[in-house]
Design an enzyme around this catalytic site. Structure first.
Site, PDB file in Angstrom:
ATOM      1  N   GLY A 170      -2.908  24.719 -71.384  1.00 22.24           N
ATOM      2  CA  GLY A 170      -2.345  25.460 -70.259  1.00 22.24           C
ATOM      3  C   GLY A 170      -2.447  26.960 -70.453  1.00 22.24           C
ATOM      4  O   GLY A 170      -2.850  27.697 -69.550  1.00 22.24           O
ATOM      5  N   ALA A 171      -2.079  27.409 -71.651  1.00 20.38           N
ATOM      6  CA  ALA A 171      -2.085  28.843 -71.930  1.00 20.38           C
ATOM      7  C   ALA A 171      -1.927  29.066 -73.426  1.00 20.38           C
ATOM      8  O   ALA A 171      -1.569  28.146 -74.160  1.00 20.38           O
ATOM      9  CB  ALA A 171      -0.932  29.514 -71.192  1.00 20.38           C
ATOM     10  N   MET A 172      -2.197  30.282 -73.858  1.00 20.74           N
ATOM     11  CA  MET A 172      -2.115  30.589 -75.285  1.00 20.74           C
ATOM     12  C   MET A 172      -1.608  32.012 -75.495  1.00 20.74           C
ATOM     13  O   MET A 172      -2.109  32.954 -74.890  1.00 20.74           O
ATOM     14  CB  MET A 172      -3.507  30.381 -75.912  1.00 20.74           C
ATOM     15  CG  MET A 172      -3.598  30.747 -77.371  1.00 20.74           C
ATOM     16  SD  MET A 172      -2.500  29.701 -78.372  1.00 20.74           S
ATOM     17  CE  MET A 172      -2.035  30.871 -79.623  1.00 20.74           C
ATOM     18  N   GLU A 173      -0.646  32.114 -76.403  1.00 19.00           N
ATOM     19  CA  GLU A 173       0.147  33.336 -76.554  1.00 19.00           C
ATOM     20  C   GLU A 173      -0.466  34.410 -77.449  1.00 19.00           C
ATOM     21  O   GLU A 173       0.283  35.094 -78.162  1.00 19.00           O
ATOM     22  CB  GLU A 173       1.527  32.960 -77.091  1.00 19.00           C
ATOM     23  CG  GLU A 173       1.558  32.472 -78.558  1.00 19.00           C
ATOM     24  CD  GLU A 173       1.455  30.964 -78.723  1.00 19.00           C
ATOM     25  OE1 GLU A 173       0.906  30.308 -77.824  1.00 19.00           O
ATOM     26  OE2 GLU A 173       1.899  30.453 -79.768  1.00 19.00           O
TER      27      GLU A 173
ATOM     28  N   HIS B  22       7.026  31.023 -70.775  1.00 18.97           N
ATOM     29  CA  HIS B  22       6.877  30.368 -72.085  1.00 18.97           C
ATOM     30  C   HIS B  22       6.020  31.234 -73.021  1.00 18.97           C
ATOM     31  O   HIS B  22       6.417  31.533 -74.147  1.00 18.97           O
ATOM     32  CB  HIS B  22       6.241  28.986 -71.876  1.00 18.97           C
ATOM     33  CG  HIS B  22       5.912  28.258 -73.143  1.00 18.97           C
ATOM     34  ND1 HIS B  22       6.638  27.177 -73.592  1.00 18.97           N
ATOM     35  CD2 HIS B  22       4.941  28.449 -74.073  1.00 18.97           C
ATOM     36  CE1 HIS B  22       6.135  26.738 -74.725  1.00 18.97           C
ATOM     37  NE2 HIS B  22       5.090  27.491 -75.038  1.00 18.97           N
ATOM     38  N   GLU B  23       4.872  31.630 -72.537  1.00 16.54           N
ATOM     39  CA  GLU B  23       3.951  32.376 -73.423  1.00 16.54           C
ATOM     40  C   GLU B  23       4.536  33.729 -73.820  1.00 16.54           C
ATOM     41  O   GLU B  23       4.380  34.175 -74.955  1.00 16.54           O
ATOM     42  CB  GLU B  23       2.582  32.567 -72.752  1.00 16.54           C
ATOM     43  CG  GLU B  23       1.871  31.282 -72.349  1.00 16.54           C
ATOM     44  CD  GLU B  23       1.797  30.225 -73.441  1.00 16.54           C
ATOM     45  OE1 GLU B  23       1.773  30.602 -74.627  1.00 16.54           O
ATOM     46  OE2 GLU B  23       1.794  29.025 -73.102  1.00 16.54           O
TER      47      GLU B  23
ATOM     48  N   HIS C 273       6.885  33.695 -76.645  1.00 16.57           N
ATOM     49  CA  HIS C 273       6.221  33.625 -77.955  1.00 16.57           C
ATOM     50  C   HIS C 273       5.956  35.011 -78.560  1.00 16.57           C
ATOM     51  O   HIS C 273       5.749  35.122 -79.763  1.00 16.57           O
ATOM     52  CB  HIS C 273       4.868  32.931 -77.824  1.00 16.57           C
ATOM     53  CG  HIS C 273       4.916  31.435 -77.860  1.00 16.57           C
ATOM     54  ND1 HIS C 273       5.605  30.718 -78.807  1.00 16.57           N
ATOM     55  CD2 HIS C 273       4.306  30.506 -77.070  1.00 16.57           C
ATOM     56  CE1 HIS C 273       5.420  29.417 -78.589  1.00 16.57           C
ATOM     57  NE2 HIS C 273       4.641  29.264 -77.542  1.00 16.57           N
TER      58      HIS C 273
ATOM     59  N   GLU D  11       7.393  26.311 -80.586  1.00 17.49           N
ATOM     60  CA  GLU D  11       7.201  25.701 -79.273  1.00 17.49           C
ATOM     61  C   GLU D  11       8.503  25.258 -78.620  1.00 17.49           C
ATOM     62  O   GLU D  11       8.668  25.381 -77.412  1.00 17.49           O
ATOM     63  CB  GLU D  11       6.211  24.540 -79.367  1.00 17.49           C
ATOM     64  CG  GLU D  11       4.801  24.959 -79.810  1.00 17.49           C
ATOM     65  CD  GLU D  11       4.170  26.008 -78.904  1.00 17.49           C
ATOM     66  OE1 GLU D  11       4.686  26.245 -77.788  1.00 17.49           O
ATOM     67  OE2 GLU D  11       3.163  26.618 -79.328  1.00 17.49           O
TER      68      GLU D  11
ATOM     69  N   ARG E 174      -7.241  17.408 -78.721  1.00 13.20           N
ATOM     70  CA  ARG E 174      -5.860  17.001 -78.465  1.00 13.20           C
ATOM     71  C   ARG E 174      -5.767  15.955 -77.357  1.00 13.20           C
ATOM     72  O   ARG E 174      -5.001  15.007 -77.419  1.00 13.20           O
ATOM     73  CB  ARG E 174      -5.103  18.261 -78.061  1.00 13.20           C
ATOM     74  CG  ARG E 174      -3.637  18.109 -77.826  1.00 13.20           C
ATOM     75  CD  ARG E 174      -3.083  19.467 -77.398  1.00 13.20           C
ATOM     76  NE  ARG E 174      -1.664  19.440 -77.173  1.00 13.20           N
ATOM     77  CZ  ARG E 174      -1.065  20.181 -76.236  1.00 13.20           C
ATOM     78  NH1 ARG E 174      -1.773  20.959 -75.453  1.00 13.20           N
ATOM     79  NH2 ARG E 174       0.242  20.140 -76.088  1.00 13.20           N
TER      80      ARG E 174
HETATM   81  N1  BES Z   1       0.878  27.752 -78.335  1.00  9.16           N
HETATM   82  C1  BES Z   1       0.584  26.937 -77.222  1.00  9.16           C
HETATM   83  C2  BES Z   1      -0.899  26.720 -77.018  1.00  9.16           C
HETATM   84  C3  BES Z   1      -1.416  25.505 -77.717  1.00  9.16           C
HETATM   85  C4  BES Z   1      -1.243  24.261 -77.154  1.00  9.16           C
HETATM   86  C5  BES Z   1      -2.078  25.602 -78.906  1.00  9.16           C
HETATM   87  C6  BES Z   1      -1.719  23.156 -77.815  1.00  9.16           C
HETATM   88  C7  BES Z   1      -2.543  24.494 -79.564  1.00  9.16           C
HETATM   89  C8  BES Z   1      -2.373  23.257 -79.015  1.00  9.16           C
HETATM   90  C9  BES Z   1       1.147  27.540 -75.952  1.00  9.16           C
HETATM   91  O1  BES Z   1       2.219  28.385 -76.132  1.00  9.16           O
HETATM   92  C10 BES Z   1       1.628  26.398 -75.138  1.00  9.16           C
HETATM   93  O2  BES Z   1       2.570  25.789 -75.542  1.00  9.16           O
HETATM   94  N2  BES Z   1       0.965  26.092 -74.039  1.00  9.16           N
HETATM   95  C11 BES Z   1       1.282  24.937 -73.243  1.00  9.16           C
HETATM   96  C12 BES Z   1       1.815  25.336 -71.902  1.00  9.16           C
HETATM   97  C13 BES Z   1       3.255  25.754 -71.951  1.00  9.16           C
HETATM   98  C14 BES Z   1       3.711  26.283 -70.614  1.00  9.16           C
HETATM   99  C15 BES Z   1       4.180  24.649 -72.375  1.00  9.16           C
HETATM  100  C16 BES Z   1      -0.021  24.175 -73.070  1.00  9.16           C
HETATM  101  O3  BES Z   1      -1.067  24.777 -73.202  1.00  9.16           O
HETATM  102  O4  BES Z   1       0.026  22.979 -72.806  1.00  9.16           O
HETATM  103 ZN    ZN Z   2       3.935  27.516 -76.659  1.00 16.08          ZN
END
Ligand code: BES
Ligand code: ZN
Length: 977
Positions: free
Chosen positions: A367-370, A403-404, A407, A426, A906
């Protein structure tokens, strides 16, 4: 080659020799690497490398583990030939910790046309213990040159370079540099590496992404996503979260086509590098983990707004998108500015970088990355347009941004020491995002929505044997990837929410601030966080309470017995969705599956005076009497479902609660009502309560008008529909469910309310449930609107109702040409959210040949981007007609899927429980087992397989246990007509 060789002119640098693509093994040399035998080892390596122009694989036993790992000379592509795909469990995947990086001076030159990149870096390292080996991570890179010299980075040019040789360990993803001269303790050295790699055909590491310009041409960009273990695919590095270092980044990019470069820090200068290339140099970063670094070369444009900070300097927030979508960034920008200002004030800590950008990337794996200072998003999670995006889309954007950005403090400023404690990152970001959004959009009722977006999902998963404790030991990349799951995110968030509820908002906030300040630019473990909260609380042993929730898996159910009007007796046990699991072992828990539970309750007489009592994990029962009197009519436990536990009552008490709501819905908050609905169904499902009680409880819904309780009720009704699809009284069930929805269906209508977010969300829940449960007026209206749209596709339904209109229109049509028309619209659509709506709607067809065609079409990247492949396939599988087609396809195509996405992906592993989640027969269970036996390597999908098997087993038992009872109740139910 764009880097001069002179900077790397080491005396003994081994340029990779064996770069043949048709590699085959001609020798297997076992090299015992003992420090005393370094000379032998160097010689052996050297010989091996020199003779190995066609050799790619040797085997080496290293000192850091007694295990055997395969070693490969640099591969030619990003996916190296790996001989051992399932690493033996005893392999030590951790870096030795004897050398730590201080500064990475990193140059990256992505070639957007060829999809390859070259890189060169100078890492300043500190030697903590004398050694002859420098071990760092590298995966899928071709290492061209390695040099080591005494002293910090800048001096390398003139330094006396040491004699080195290097090897790659493809199992542990290590680059091992052997140095002839022993590196001295407490000295600083410089490690220079020149390398190259591939960006094309990937979606993690440094990778290529593309989008279409309005004139139809394809535009390429380079971007990166590293968490958890992919930084090593972009540059050799000490890729563990505790190995924080400073980054000095230089990116090279084309002079033409408006290309520019972005990274975590602000730009110092952009200059010409050669005729075609510009060079952008970024300021040195603060110390940070490798997984947070980010590099983007694009032609994206931005909008910006100032952040007025209560602490620290004001700064600009920018949101970038492809130039044609720039108008869609405004909502995310407003949300981003709002929550960032809120977090600065809440945490009482400044944002430590000079800038904060958010970027929508056309191809994005999650979804996104911080990334610190440069947060990246999937387009659907950042871009909003009022004429295209729905209320659901809008909220998702808000949540993801919140969320991001959380972080930036929780995760980036303070990082978990190791992935074991990922929940600190998380779980916390998930929890605090509700506060952030609630501060900016109070009318969205985010605090109540915690139940439906996080808590209830995880309560379900945590009631299975395949669950795991929040804090979990992980070592290798597959295990680390697996940890990004619902337990980490949603259970993490839920127990933090519980913690705040019993220590109080002010203490919680102060504890969080103290923790963040104490561990700034550093790393922490769960205990560090709890210590800071516990230091402010004397009434209860915070650590002990929380450890009963972090160190053991599962969720308790508190059983309430009414002894008299003034006394209730409580007991607790682990809650299982499948009652036959209760016989299981208790030995794998340090607390024998008992919890230290904050019990809260209120009654008809003191709705606002909530009592809190502690249920000690060592006690067998708890008697409640405070606040109860002879006139108490009902007691409700677990106020607003703040506690991480379920509550079961005797039948008569459930009936009292139902009656109370039936009489006056406002005696309880929407969260309390939602909690009761969720528990009553979960308990009935688990045969801990009769279904009569659960169905009777539903009666109160005739007065319900709130989004959260209706979301819970409708999800229960749809789950039951899925379970009962093949029983003979299916139609009777549907008419019961339709009866519950009829009234509210009439109330919500089909026309969105301008500005009433929760009402708009309620409408969609009701319309979706009504259609899903076969309510004819709803289906007919969806089809009518679909026909209107398909006759004039530019005249689209209102964004909120689009998914329903498209989906149930496609479901109803028997005309292949209509499906093809929607498919064409999907292909030509450029808005990511609109495309997603069309994509899921296409999966609703009832024509098997169409669905089979769709499955085949989806495989082509030119039709469905890799980032969307799994959700596409899963939406076809969610259609009962597509379910078997997808299951057959996935089993047949498994090797190709693994080849395309990799076992570490994943979503590949998680696809299995998603496809098989509705299976409920022994024959399907056998098929699953056969499939897993045929392909025993599960990669990052091991836990998902376990979970899939358990779910199907539970489904089978559920039907056996409940089919008759529900059938009886439906038959006997009084009909109002
Ligand atoms: N740090 C994660 C990104 C991530 C997700 C890295 C999976 C490695 C594996 C990011 O902060 C995150 O949690 N993104 C979520 C969306 C969020 C709104 C819950 C995601 O990508 O699913
Ligand atoms: Zn996250």
């Amino acid at each position: 080659m764009f880097f001069g060789l002179s900077a790397l002119g080491a005396k003994l640098v081994f340029v990779a020799l064996g770069l043949t693509t048709t590699a085959f093994v001609i020798s297997t040399i076992v090299v015992a690497v003992e420090k005393a035998d370094l000379q032998d080892d160097l010689d052996a390596c050297r010989n091996e490398l020199l003779i190995s122009t066609t050799t790619t694989t040797t085997t080496v036993a290293t000192t850091s583990s007694s295990s055997t790992a395969s070693v490969t000379t640099p591969p030619t592509t990003a996916t190296p030939e790996v001989t051992e795909t399932t690493p033996a469990p005893e392999i030590d995947y951790r870096l030795p910790g004897n050398i730590i990086p201080d500064v990475y001076d990193l140059h990256l030159n992505p070639n957007l046309e060829s999809g390859e990149f070259t890189g060169q870096q100078t890492i300043t390292i500190n030697v903590l213990e004398a050694t002859n080996e420098i071990i760092l991570h590298s995966n899928g890179l071709t290492i061209l040159e390695v040099a080591v010299a005494e002293g910090p980075g800048e001096s390398l040019e003139h330094a006396n370079k040491l004699e080195v040789i290097f090897k790659l360990d493809t199992v542990r993803e290590f680059l091992i540099v052997f140095v002839r001269e022993t590196l001295k303790k407490d000295e600083v050295y410089t490690l220079d590496v020149k390398f190259e790699g591939v960006m094309l055909g990937k979606i993690v590491g440094l990778y290529s992404s593309s989008y279409s310009k309005p004139d139809g041409s394809k535009k390429w960009i380079a971007t990166s996503k590293f968490e958890p273990t992919y930084a090593r695919q972009a540059f050799p590095c000490f890729d563990e979260p505790a190995m924080k270092a400073k980054f000095k980044v230089t990116l090279y990019h084309p002079k033409t086509d408006d290309y520019h470069a972005l990274s975590n820090m602000n730009i110092l200068e952009t200059t010409d590098y050669d005729d075609n290339t510009m060079m952008t140099v970024f300021a040195q970063s603060v110390p940070m983990s490798t997984y947070l670094s980010c590099f983007i070369v694009s032609d994206f444009e931005f909008m910006s707004k100032p952040i007025i900070a209560e602490f620290g300097n004001d700064f600009e927030m920018k949101v970038y998108a492809t130039p044609d979508q720039l108008e869609k960034v405004e909502f995310a920008l407003d949300a981003g500015v709002g929550v960032t200002q809120y977090y600065i004030s809440y945490f009482q800590i400044e944002y430590p970088l000079p800038k904060l950008d958010m970027v929508a990337i056309p191809d994005f794996v999650s979804g996104a990355m911080e990334h610190w200072g440069l947060v990246t998003f999937r387009e659907t999670a950042l871009l909003y347009h009022k004429d295209i995006s729905s209320a659901i889309n809008k909220q998702r954007i808000g949540s993801t941004v919140a969320h991001e950005l959380a972080h930036m403090w929780f995760g980036n400023l303070v990082t978990m020491k190791w992935w074991n404690d990922l929940w600190l990152n998380e779980g916390f970001a998930t929890y605090i995002s509700y506060k952030g959004l609630n501060a900016v959009y109070p009318e969205w009722g985010m605090l109540d929505q915690f139940l439906t977006s996080d808590l209830h999902d995880v309560l379900k998963i945590d009631a299975t044997l395949a669950s795991h404790p929040i804090v979990q030991t992980v070592e290798n990349p597959d295990q680390i990837t697996e940890l990004f799951d619902t337990i980490t995110y949603s259970k993490g968030a839920s127990i933090i929410r519980m913690l705040e509820s019993f220590v109080g908002g002010e203490i919680f906030k102060q504890g969080v601030t103290n923790y963040l300040k104490k561990f700034s630019f550093s790393n922490a473990v769960t205990d560090d966080f709890l210590t800071e909260i516990a230091a402010l609380v004397s009434e209860v042993d915070v650590k002990h309470v929380m450890e009963t929730f972090t160190l053991q898996m599962g969720v308790p159910v508190v059983e309430v017995k009414k002894i008299s009007n003034t006394q209730y007796k409580l007991t607790q046990k682990r809650f299982f969705s499948n009652p036959s699991d209760e016989q299981g072992s208790y030995e794998d828990s340090p607390f024998n599956y008992r919890w230290y539970i904050p019990i809260t309750y209120f009654t008809n007489e003191n709705k606002d005076a909530v009592e809190t009592v502690w249920f000690d994990n060592k006690d067998t029962e708890l008697i409640i009497s405070n606040g109860l009197s002879s006139t108490t009519e009902w007691v409700k436990f677990n106020k607003d479902q703040m506690g991480y536990y379920r509550v079961n009552y005797e039948d008569t008490v459930w009936q009292d609660l139902a009656r109370a709501l039936d009489t006056n819905i406002d005696v309880m908050s929407p969260s309390d009502r939602g909690h009761l609905l969720n528990d009553v169904y979960a308990l009935a499902d688990a045969t801990q309560l009769s279904y009569d009680i659960a169905f009777d409880f539903m009666d109160y819904l005739q007065h319900e008008t709130e989004f959260v309780p209706w979301t819970i009720a409708s999800s229960a009704l749809i789950t039951l529909r899925n379970r009962l699809r093949r029983v003979d009284y299916y139609q009777t069930y549907l008419s019961f469910a339709q009866g519950l929805l009829a009234e509210i269906y009439g109330t919500v209508g089909w026309v969105p309310d301008e500005g009433n977010h929760l009402k708009n969300r309620l409408r969609i829940v009701i319309l979706e449930a009504a259609c899903a449960l076969g309510y004819e007026p709803c289906l007919a209206e969806a089809v009518r609107r679909f026909d209107e749209w398909i006759a004039e596709p530019s005249n689209r339904p209102a964004p909120d109702i689009r998914t329903i209109v498209y989906s149930y229109g496609i479901a109803a049509t028997e005309n292949e040409a209509t499906w093809n028309k929607v498919w064409e619209l999907f292909l030509s659509e450029t808005d990511a959210n609109e495309k997603a709506k069309l994509m899921s709607a296409l999966a609703m067809s009832k024509m098997p040949f169409i669905l089979q065609k769709y499955i085949d079409l989806a495989w082509e990247e030119s039709n469905v981007r890799s980032q969307d492949y799994f959700s596409c396939i899963q939406s076809i599988a969610a259609n009962p007609i597509g379910e078997t087609l997808v299951w057959d396809y996935v089993r047949e195509k498994w090797p190709a899927l693994v080849d395309r996405f990799g076992l570490n992906e994943r979503y590949l592993g998680r696809m299995i429980p998603s496809i098989t989640g509705r299976f409920a027969s022994q024959i399907k269970l056998d098929e699953m087992q056969t499939f897993f036996e045929k392909y025993p390597e599960a990669g990052a999908g091991a836990a998902a397989r376990k979970q899939a098997i358990e779910t199907v087993r539970n489904n089978i038992q559920w039907l056996e246990g409940n089919k008759e009872i529900i059938g009886q109740w439906l038959k006997n139910r009084p009909t109002e007509e």
